[in-house]
Design a protein around this motif. Structure first.
Motif, PDB file in Angstrom:
ATOM      1  N   TRP A 101     -35.540  13.064 -58.659  1.00 50.32           N
ATOM      2  CA  TRP A 101     -36.846  12.453 -58.812  1.00 50.32           C
ATOM      3  C   TRP A 101     -37.917  13.510 -58.588  1.00 50.32           C
ATOM      4  CZ3 TRP A 101     -34.391  12.859 -54.320  1.00 50.32           C
ATOM      5  CH2 TRP A 101     -35.116  13.154 -53.185  1.00 50.32           C
ATOM      6  N   CYS A 102     -39.160  13.150 -58.853  1.00 52.35           N
ATOM      7  CA  CYS A 102     -40.307  14.025 -58.649  1.00 52.35           C
ATOM      8  C   CYS A 102     -41.096  13.509 -57.443  1.00 52.35           C
ATOM      9  CB  CYS A 102     -41.186  14.048 -59.895  1.00 52.35           C
ATOM     10  SG  CYS A 102     -42.686  15.043 -59.699  1.00 52.35           S
ATOM     11  N   LYS A 103     -41.640  14.402 -56.644  1.00 43.36           N
ATOM     12  CA  LYS A 103     -42.386  13.990 -55.454  1.00 43.36           C
ATOM     13  C   LYS A 103     -43.761  13.416 -55.776  1.00 43.36           C
ATOM     14  CE  LYS A 103     -40.384  17.268 -52.196  1.00 43.36           C
ATOM     15  NZ  LYS A 103     -40.678  18.378 -51.273  1.00 43.36           N
ATOM     16  N   PHE A 104     -44.296  13.733 -56.954  1.00 36.82           N
ATOM     17  CA  PHE A 104     -45.683  13.405 -57.220  1.00 36.82           C
ATOM     18  C   PHE A 104     -45.921  12.472 -58.406  1.00 36.82           C
ATOM     19  CE2 PHE A 104     -45.320  17.756 -55.585  1.00 36.82           C
ATOM     20  CZ  PHE A 104     -45.891  17.556 -54.334  1.00 36.82           C
ATOM     21  N   SER A 105     -45.024  12.418 -59.366  1.00 34.98           N
ATOM     22  CA  SER A 105     -45.304  11.678 -60.601  1.00 34.98           C
ATOM     23  C   SER A 105     -45.303  10.170 -60.373  1.00 34.98           C
ATOM     24  CB  SER A 105     -44.288  12.041 -61.688  1.00 34.98           C
ATOM     25  OG  SER A 105     -43.036  11.492 -61.386  1.00 34.98           O
ATOM     26  N   HIS A 154     -38.826  12.920 -64.943  1.00 32.68           N
ATOM     27  CA  HIS A 154     -38.624  11.508 -64.649  1.00 32.68           C
ATOM     28  C   HIS A 154     -37.382  11.350 -63.771  1.00 32.68           C
ATOM     29  CE1 HIS A 154     -41.773  10.241 -67.332  1.00 32.68           C
ATOM     30  NE2 HIS A 154     -41.209  10.856 -68.354  1.00 32.68           N
ATOM     31  N   PRO A 155     -37.349  10.304 -62.948  1.00 39.03           N
ATOM     32  CA  PRO A 155     -36.177  10.104 -62.080  1.00 39.03           C
ATOM     33  C   PRO A 155     -34.957   9.664 -62.891  1.00 39.03           C
ATOM     34  CG  PRO A 155     -37.680   8.274 -61.870  1.00 39.03           C
ATOM     35  CD  PRO A 155     -38.370   9.275 -62.717  1.00 39.03           C
ATOM     36  N   ARG A 156     -33.766  10.039 -62.381  1.00 34.24           N
ATOM     37  CA  ARG A 156     -32.530   9.663 -63.069  1.00 34.24           C
ATOM     38  C   ARG A 156     -31.355   9.717 -62.101  1.00 34.24           C
ATOM     39  NH1 ARG A 156     -33.820  14.701 -65.267  1.00 34.24           N
ATOM     40  NH2 ARG A 156     -32.383  16.325 -64.628  1.00 34.24           N
ATOM     41  N   LEU A 157     -30.310   9.020 -62.478  1.00 33.61           N
ATOM     42  CA  LEU A 157     -29.033   9.055 -61.775  1.00 33.61           C
ATOM     43  C   LEU A 157     -28.004   9.654 -62.714  1.00 33.61           C
ATOM     44  CD1 LEU A 157     -28.727   5.548 -60.086  1.00 33.61           C
ATOM     45  CD2 LEU A 157     -28.741   7.739 -58.924  1.00 33.61           C
ATOM     46  N   LYS A 158     -27.197  10.570 -62.207  1.00 29.66           N
ATOM     47  CA  LYS A 158     -26.104  11.134 -62.993  1.00 29.66           C
ATOM     48  C   LYS A 158     -24.814  10.858 -62.251  1.00 29.66           C
ATOM     49  CE  LYS A 158     -27.564  15.092 -65.685  1.00 29.66           C
ATOM     50  NZ  LYS A 158     -27.477  16.549 -65.798  1.00 29.66           N
ATOM     51  N   GLY A 159     -23.865  10.271 -62.944  1.00 32.56           N
ATOM     52  CA  GLY A 159     -22.568   9.998 -62.361  1.00 32.56           C
ATOM     53  C   GLY A 159     -21.508  10.881 -62.987  1.00 32.56           C
ATOM     54  N   ARG A 210     -22.222  10.316 -66.993  1.00 36.59           N
ATOM     55  CA  ARG A 210     -23.127   9.266 -67.473  1.00 36.59           C
ATOM     56  C   ARG A 210     -24.459   9.429 -66.773  1.00 36.59           C
ATOM     57  NH1 ARG A 210     -20.538   3.471 -67.455  1.00 36.59           N
ATOM     58  NH2 ARG A 210     -22.555   3.028 -68.359  1.00 36.59           N
ATOM     59  N   GLN A 211     -25.540   9.379 -67.555  1.00 35.94           N
ATOM     60  CA  GLN A 211     -26.880   9.553 -67.022  1.00 35.94           C
ATOM     61  C   GLN A 211     -27.674   8.284 -67.264  1.00 35.94           C
ATOM     62  OE1 GLN A 211     -28.767  13.333 -67.717  1.00 35.94           O
ATOM     63  NE2 GLN A 211     -30.654  12.309 -68.251  1.00 35.94           N
ATOM     64  N   VAL A 212     -28.386   7.822 -66.236  1.00 38.00           N
ATOM     65  CA  VAL A 212     -29.194   6.620 -66.329  1.00 38.00           C
ATOM     66  C   VAL A 212     -30.628   6.993 -65.995  1.00 38.00           C
ATOM     67  CG1 VAL A 212     -29.559   4.300 -65.428  1.00 38.00           C
ATOM     68  CG2 VAL A 212     -27.248   5.195 -65.625  1.00 38.00           C
ATOM     69  N   GLY A 213     -31.558   6.713 -66.904  1.00 31.52           N
ATOM     70  CA  GLY A 213     -32.966   6.973 -66.657  1.00 31.52           C
ATOM     71  C   GLY A 213     -33.563   5.894 -65.773  1.00 31.52           C
ATOM     72  N   LEU A 214     -34.386   6.304 -64.808  1.00 35.31           N
ATOM     73  CA  LEU A 214     -34.977   5.370 -63.851  1.00 35.31           C
ATOM     74  C   LEU A 214     -36.500   5.375 -63.920  1.00 35.31           C
ATOM     75  CD1 LEU A 214     -32.754   6.358 -60.805  1.00 35.31           C
ATOM     76  CD2 LEU A 214     -32.426   4.442 -62.354  1.00 35.31           C
ATOM     77  N   ARG A 215     -37.035   5.747 -65.034  1.00 43.05           N
ATOM     78  CA  ARG A 215     -38.481   5.846 -65.199  1.00 43.05           C
ATOM     79  C   ARG A 215     -39.149   4.497 -64.971  1.00 43.05           C
ATOM     80  NH1 ARG A 215     -40.892   7.767 -70.880  1.00 43.05           N
ATOM     81  NH2 ARG A 215     -42.768   6.530 -70.746  1.00 43.05           N
ATOM     82  N   PRO A 247     -37.280  -0.235 -56.783  1.00 44.98           N
ATOM     83  CA  PRO A 247     -36.157   0.152 -55.913  1.00 44.98           C
ATOM     84  C   PRO A 247     -34.945  -0.766 -56.076  1.00 44.98           C
ATOM     85  CG  PRO A 247     -38.204   0.189 -54.684  1.00 44.98           C
ATOM     86  CD  PRO A 247     -38.511  -0.381 -56.022  1.00 44.98           C
ATOM     87  N   ASP A 248     -35.169  -2.061 -56.308  1.00 38.08           N
ATOM     88  CA  ASP A 248     -34.051  -2.984 -56.525  1.00 38.08           C
ATOM     89  C   ASP A 248     -33.287  -2.644 -57.796  1.00 38.08           C
ATOM     90  OD1 ASP A 248     -34.677  -4.419 -54.217  1.00 38.08           O
ATOM     91  OD2 ASP A 248     -36.097  -5.699 -55.309  1.00 38.08           O
ATOM     92  N   GLU A 249     -34.010  -2.272 -58.842  1.00 41.13           N
ATOM     93  CA  GLU A 249     -33.374  -1.886 -60.106  1.00 41.13           C
ATOM     94  C   GLU A 249     -32.580  -0.590 -59.938  1.00 41.13           C
ATOM     95  OE1 GLU A 249     -32.239  -1.770 -64.105  1.00 41.13           O
ATOM     96  OE2 GLU A 249     -33.009  -3.407 -62.890  1.00 41.13           O
ATOM     97  N   ILE A 250     -33.098   0.338 -59.157  1.00 47.70           N
ATOM     98  CA  ILE A 250     -32.392   1.599 -58.921  1.00 47.70           C
ATOM     99  C   ILE A 250     -31.096   1.339 -58.152  1.00 47.70           C
ATOM    100  CG2 ILE A 250     -32.522   3.832 -57.740  1.00 47.70           C
ATOM    101  CD1 ILE A 250     -35.530   3.820 -58.428  1.00 47.70           C
TER     102      ILE A 250
END
Length: 131
Positions: free
Chosen positions: A16-20, A55-60, A68-73, A77-80
């Motif tokens: 994730w990014c600290k500021f965006s 943009h924030p993302r999860l990589k498994g 597998r990469q999931v975008g979290l833009r 927090p519940d969705e993440i």
């Protein structure tokens, strides 16, 4: 998901990014859910990366070698948390639908050997009207 007693997800990378503004939910996830998720999954190494301007993302990373990469833009927090659980419970293998998308079809040639078009059609190859 566990197959034959072994979890298929080897590693989870959360960036994730600290500021965006698109990372607001990811920063809230860090405060609210991250420690609980890590305690609930002691078998799963979780890396946290800060990437400025991304943009924030999860990589498994799975045992079969698939990533597998999931975008979290702009995700809450519940969705993440739901996406992290989805990756943890996934097997990581490629489904038959994804294999069909990767298939390469043979090129279609006319009676004179000329290349008509690459993908096959249900209606047949197009030929110009004969005058």
């Amino acid at each position: 998901m566990s197959r034959r007693g072994a979890w298929q997800l080897e590693r989870l990378v959360f960036s994730w990014c600290k500021f965006s503004g698109s990372s607001k939910g990811a920063r809230e996830f860090q405060e609210a859910y991250f420690t609980k998720f890590q305690q609930d999954n002691p078998h799963l190494p979780i890396e946290r990366l800060t990437e400025p301007g991304c943009h924030p993302r999860l990589k498994g990373y799975f045992r079969c070698g698939r990533v597998r990469q999931v975008g979290l833009r702009n995700s809450s927090p519940d969705e993440i948390l739901r996406q992290a659980n989805m990756l943890r419970n996934s097997v990581g293998r490629i489904t038959s639908h994804q294999i069909k998308q990767r298939q390469v079809f043979p090129k279609v040639r006319g009676p004179d050997g000329e290349l008509l078009h690459t993908p096959q059609s249900v209606q047949g190859a197009w030929r110009p009207a004969e005058l």
